[in-house]
Design a protein around this motif. Structure first.
Motif, PDB file in Angstrom:
ATOM      1  N   ILE A 181       0.844  -1.193   0.000  1.00 33.24           N
ATOM      2  CA  ILE A 181       0.000   0.000   0.000  1.00 33.24           C
ATOM      3  C   ILE A 181       0.875   1.237   0.000  1.00 33.24           C
ATOM      4  O   ILE A 181       1.949   1.258   0.618  1.00 33.24           O
ATOM      5  CB  ILE A 181      -0.980   0.003   1.195  1.00 33.24           C
ATOM      6  CG1 ILE A 181      -2.027   1.119   1.031  1.00 33.24           C
ATOM      7  CG2 ILE A 181      -0.241   0.117   2.524  1.00 33.24           C
ATOM      8  CD1 ILE A 181      -3.220   0.965   1.946  1.00 33.24           C
ATOM      9  N   LYS A 182       0.427   2.260  -0.709  1.00 34.18           N
ATOM     10  CA  LYS A 182       1.175   3.513  -0.785  1.00 34.18           C
ATOM     11  C   LYS A 182       0.195   4.655  -1.061  1.00 34.18           C
ATOM     12  O   LYS A 182      -0.719   4.526  -1.886  1.00 34.18           O
ATOM     13  CB  LYS A 182       2.217   3.451  -1.908  1.00 34.18           C
ATOM     14  CG  LYS A 182       2.995   4.752  -2.104  1.00 34.18           C
ATOM     15  CD  LYS A 182       3.802   4.728  -3.377  1.00 34.18           C
ATOM     16  CE  LYS A 182       4.456   6.081  -3.637  1.00 34.18           C
ATOM     17  NZ  LYS A 182       5.169   6.124  -4.932  1.00 34.18           N
ATOM     18  N   SER A 183       0.407   5.773  -0.389  1.00 40.62           N
ATOM     19  CA  SER A 183      -0.411   6.958  -0.613  1.00 40.62           C
ATOM     20  C   SER A 183      -0.118   7.550  -1.988  1.00 40.62           C
ATOM     21  O   SER A 183       1.025   7.544  -2.458  1.00 40.62           O
ATOM     22  CB  SER A 183      -0.134   8.004   0.464  1.00 40.62           C
ATOM     23  OG  SER A 183      -0.788   9.231   0.157  1.00 40.62           O
ATOM     24  N   THR A 184      -1.166   8.066  -2.633  1.00 42.07           N
ATOM     25  CA  THR A 184      -1.003   8.774  -3.901  1.00 42.07           C
ATOM     26  C   THR A 184      -1.423  10.236  -3.777  1.00 42.07           C
ATOM     27  O   THR A 184      -1.702  10.889  -4.769  1.00 42.07           O
ATOM     28  CB  THR A 184      -1.847   8.100  -5.001  1.00 42.07           C
ATOM     29  OG1 THR A 184      -3.220   8.051  -4.578  1.00 42.07           O
ATOM     30  CG2 THR A 184      -1.349   6.689  -5.280  1.00 42.07           C
ATOM     31  N   GLY A 185      -1.479  10.740  -2.559  1.00 38.67           N
ATOM     32  CA  GLY A 185      -1.864  12.120  -2.328  1.00 38.67           C
ATOM     33  C   GLY A 185      -3.345  12.246  -2.022  1.00 38.67           C
ATOM     34  O   GLY A 185      -3.738  12.561  -0.900  1.00 38.67           O
ATOM     35  N   ASP A 186      -4.183  11.984  -3.013  1.00 43.19           N
ATOM     36  CA  ASP A 186      -5.630  12.057  -2.837  1.00 43.19           C
ATOM     37  C   ASP A 186      -6.258  10.673  -2.698  1.00 43.19           C
ATOM     38  O   ASP A 186      -7.475  10.527  -2.831  1.00 43.19           O
ATOM     39  CB  ASP A 186      -6.276  12.790  -4.012  1.00 43.19           C
ATOM     40  CG  ASP A 186      -5.884  14.259  -4.045  1.00 43.19           C
ATOM     41  OD1 ASP A 186      -5.633  14.825  -2.964  1.00 43.19           O
ATOM     42  OD2 ASP A 186      -5.799  14.824  -5.143  1.00 43.19           O
ATOM     43  N   GLY A 187      -5.456   9.676  -2.456  1.00 43.74           N
ATOM     44  CA  GLY A 187      -5.945   8.312  -2.317  1.00 43.74           C
ATOM     45  C   GLY A 187      -4.786   7.373  -2.076  1.00 43.74           C
ATOM     46  O   GLY A 187      -3.798   7.732  -1.430  1.00 43.74           O
ATOM     47  N   PHE A 188      -4.882   6.159  -2.628  1.00 40.35           N
ATOM     48  CA  PHE A 188      -3.782   5.212  -2.456  1.00 40.35           C
ATOM     49  C   PHE A 188      -3.853   4.123  -3.510  1.00 40.35           C
ATOM     50  O   PHE A 188      -4.886   3.924  -4.170  1.00 40.35           O
ATOM     51  CB  PHE A 188      -3.797   4.589  -1.055  1.00 40.35           C
ATOM     52  CG  PHE A 188      -5.054   3.836  -0.702  1.00 40.35           C
ATOM     53  CD1 PHE A 188      -5.237   2.515  -1.083  1.00 40.35           C
ATOM     54  CD2 PHE A 188      -6.067   4.452   0.026  1.00 40.35           C
ATOM     55  CE1 PHE A 188      -6.393   1.821  -0.759  1.00 40.35           C
ATOM     56  CE2 PHE A 188      -7.226   3.767   0.356  1.00 40.35           C
ATOM     57  CZ  PHE A 188      -7.395   2.451  -0.038  1.00 40.35           C
ATOM     58  N   ILE A 189      -2.740   3.417  -3.682  1.00 29.65           N
ATOM     59  CA  ILE A 189      -2.692   2.205  -4.486  1.00 29.65           C
ATOM     60  C   ILE A 189      -2.349   1.061  -3.544  1.00 29.65           C
ATOM     61  O   ILE A 189      -1.502   1.207  -2.655  1.00 29.65           O
ATOM     62  CB  ILE A 189      -1.669   2.310  -5.638  1.00 29.65           C
ATOM     63  CG1 ILE A 189      -1.651   0.996  -6.441  1.00 29.65           C
ATOM     64  CG2 ILE A 189      -0.274   2.673  -5.146  1.00 29.65           C
ATOM     65  CD1 ILE A 189      -0.842   1.074  -7.719  1.00 29.65           C
ATOM     66  N   ALA A 190      -3.017  -0.069  -3.710  1.00 28.88           N
ATOM     67  CA  ALA A 190      -2.788  -1.231  -2.859  1.00 28.88           C
ATOM     68  C   ALA A 190      -2.843  -2.486  -3.717  1.00 28.88           C
ATOM     69  O   ALA A 190      -3.477  -2.502  -4.778  1.00 28.88           O
ATOM     70  CB  ALA A 190      -3.835  -1.308  -1.742  1.00 28.88           C
ATOM     71  N   THR A 191      -2.159  -3.533  -3.276  1.00 25.63           N
ATOM     72  CA  THR A 191      -2.247  -4.821  -3.956  1.00 25.63           C
ATOM     73  C   THR A 191      -2.638  -5.898  -2.949  1.00 25.63           C
ATOM     74  O   THR A 191      -2.383  -5.776  -1.752  1.00 25.63           O
ATOM     75  CB  THR A 191      -0.924  -5.209  -4.646  1.00 25.63           C
ATOM     76  OG1 THR A 191       0.082  -5.468  -3.653  1.00 25.63           O
ATOM     77  CG2 THR A 191      -0.452  -4.110  -5.582  1.00 25.63           C
ATOM     78  N   PHE A 192      -3.239  -6.963  -3.483  1.00 26.46           N
ATOM     79  CA  PHE A 192      -3.762  -8.043  -2.659  1.00 26.46           C
ATOM     80  C   PHE A 192      -3.381  -9.382  -3.280  1.00 26.46           C
ATOM     81  O   PHE A 192      -3.090  -9.473  -4.475  1.00 26.46           O
ATOM     82  CB  PHE A 192      -5.289  -7.946  -2.552  1.00 26.46           C
ATOM     83  CG  PHE A 192      -5.770  -6.644  -1.979  1.00 26.46           C
ATOM     84  CD1 PHE A 192      -6.049  -6.515  -0.632  1.00 26.46           C
ATOM     85  CD2 PHE A 192      -5.922  -5.524  -2.790  1.00 26.46           C
ATOM     86  CE1 PHE A 192      -6.487  -5.319  -0.098  1.00 26.46           C
ATOM     87  CE2 PHE A 192      -6.359  -4.319  -2.273  1.00 26.46           C
ATOM     88  CZ  PHE A 192      -6.636  -4.219  -0.920  1.00 26.46           C
ATOM     89  N   GLY A 193      -3.432 -10.416  -2.446  1.00 26.05           N
ATOM     90  CA  GLY A 193      -3.039 -11.745  -2.905  1.00 26.05           C
ATOM     91  C   GLY A 193      -4.023 -12.366  -3.864  1.00 26.05           C
ATOM     92  O   GLY A 193      -3.662 -13.258  -4.631  1.00 26.05           O
ATOM     93  N   ASN A 194      -5.279 -11.912  -3.853  1.00 23.92           N
ATOM     94  CA  ASN A 194      -6.264 -12.463  -4.774  1.00 23.92           C
ATOM     95  C   ASN A 194      -7.341 -11.424  -5.071  1.00 23.92           C
ATOM     96  O   ASN A 194      -7.466 -10.416  -4.365  1.00 23.92           O
ATOM     97  CB  ASN A 194      -6.883 -13.750  -4.221  1.00 23.92           C
ATOM     98  CG  ASN A 194      -7.536 -13.533  -2.869  1.00 23.92           C
ATOM     99  OD1 ASN A 194      -8.559 -12.864  -2.770  1.00 23.92           O
ATOM    100  ND2 ASN A 194      -6.940 -14.087  -1.817  1.00 23.92           N
ATOM    101  N   ALA A 195      -8.113 -11.699  -6.120  1.00 24.36           N
ATOM    102  CA  ALA A 195      -9.121 -10.745  -6.581  1.00 24.36           C
ATOM    103  C   ALA A 195     -10.280 -10.609  -5.599  1.00 24.36           C
ATOM    104  O   ALA A 195     -10.839  -9.519  -5.451  1.00 24.36           O
ATOM    105  CB  ALA A 195      -9.638 -11.168  -7.958  1.00 24.36           C
TER     106      ALA A 195
END
Length: 316
Positions: A181-195
């Protein structure tokens, strides 16, 4: 044997990974702990974990803000807990979540094959895996809509809305199979192990925000979510960023507008929506879970900087 521990700092929107080759591990803010967590809600000597008789033993060391175990869809305060099933999710203090696992130690001549327990306030290790790390993961991009115009009208209120958004998102993220997970300023991007995990977190965040908008007289929080399945690259397991073509695609899906569709089949809102790609949709089908959702095919859209059109679906 060795511990495999993922640290999630949801307040700072950071994830990091550690491998510790030791049966008993002390956790706390003080530098003489095995796992050092520089967070104000963590006590100097907060908790201990040990592996004995094929079980994980977790003990709170009379910490100020407590040690919690995630069971039955909620955080439970503990003094002492024994788990036969790993991985296990533990919260230390108010903001730090540990995903704890234990596995056999595989000796390697490569000094970068595992990450030693040496970190600083930003939860970065000193060890760099020069070969990089490649993962096939579910990618989520969340963005707060119209944040620039909000800030121009009332900067204090805009800051309040961002903070409230992140607080609501934390509740949904803390029980998930979060990988990055990482902040993008006005939100964030995150990844997960499955859909399925990515979908459940997205739906949970959207519901929390919808409920909040109904209950308050403050300006509404409006968001967009983009979901995609693909490959992400990291320079190391503790890289502060993720890279790759599929990361760019996730951002483009989140920001799609009406005019980007070349054959719009289904009407969709410009805000408060969840879009997903064809690859994400197929991953949901492959995982064969019972999903209480409606998925509508919106049509083909052109993504900025991408030559081929993408099939886009609306999740509701």
């Amino acid at each position: 044997m060795q511990w495999s521990i993922q640290i999630q700092n949801l307040a700072a929107l950071q994830c990091s990974y550690f491998t510790i080759i030791k049966d008993n591990v002390s956790i706390g803010r003080s530098d003489d702990n095995d796992l050092v967590l520089k967070n104000k809600s963590v006590s100097r000597y907060h908790s201990k974990i040990k592996y004995a008789a094929k079980k994980c033993h977790i003990e709170d060391c009379k910490s100020k803000n407590g040690t919690y175990i995630y069971l039955n869809d909620k955080w439970n305060l503990i003094d002492y807990f024994v788990s036969e099933i790993l991985p296990v999710s533990v919260r230390v203090g108010q903001e730090i979540i540990l995903k704890i696992n234990f596995k056999p130690f595989i000796e390697s001549n490569d000094d970068t094959a595992f990450i030693l327990c040496s970190n600083n306030e930003n939860y970065n290790t000193d060890t760099i895996n020069i070969n990089g790390v490649v993962h096939h993961q579910s990618i989520m991009v969340l963005d707060l809509c119209k944040s620039t115009s909000l800030a121009a009208q009332n900067d204090v209120m805009a800051f309040h809305l961002k903070k409230r958004l992140m607080t609501l998102a934390q509740y949904s993220l803390q029980s998930s199979n979060l990988r990055f997970i990482k902040s993008t300023g006005d939100g964030f991007i995150a990844t997960f192990g499955n859909a399925v995990d990515a979908l459940q977190v997205s739906k949970s965040i959207m519901k929390r925000i919808t409920d909040r908008n109904i209950e308050t007289s403050n300006p509404k929080i409006n968001i967009r979510l983009g979901l995609h399945q693909g490959t992400v690259y990291m320079l190391s397991y503790n890289d502060a960023d993720i890279h790759g073509h599929d990361v760019n695609i996730a951002f483009r899906i989140e920001s799609l507008q009406q005019q980007d569709f070349i054959n719009k089949i289904y009407e969709f809102p410009n805000i408060n929506r969840i879009f997903c790609s064809d690859s994400f949709y197929k991953s949901l089908l492959n995982e064969q879970h019972q999903l209480d959702i409606d998925i509508s095919y919106c049509g083909k859209a052109m993504l900025k900087g991408i030559a081929e059109p993408f099939n886009i679906y609306l999740i509701s």
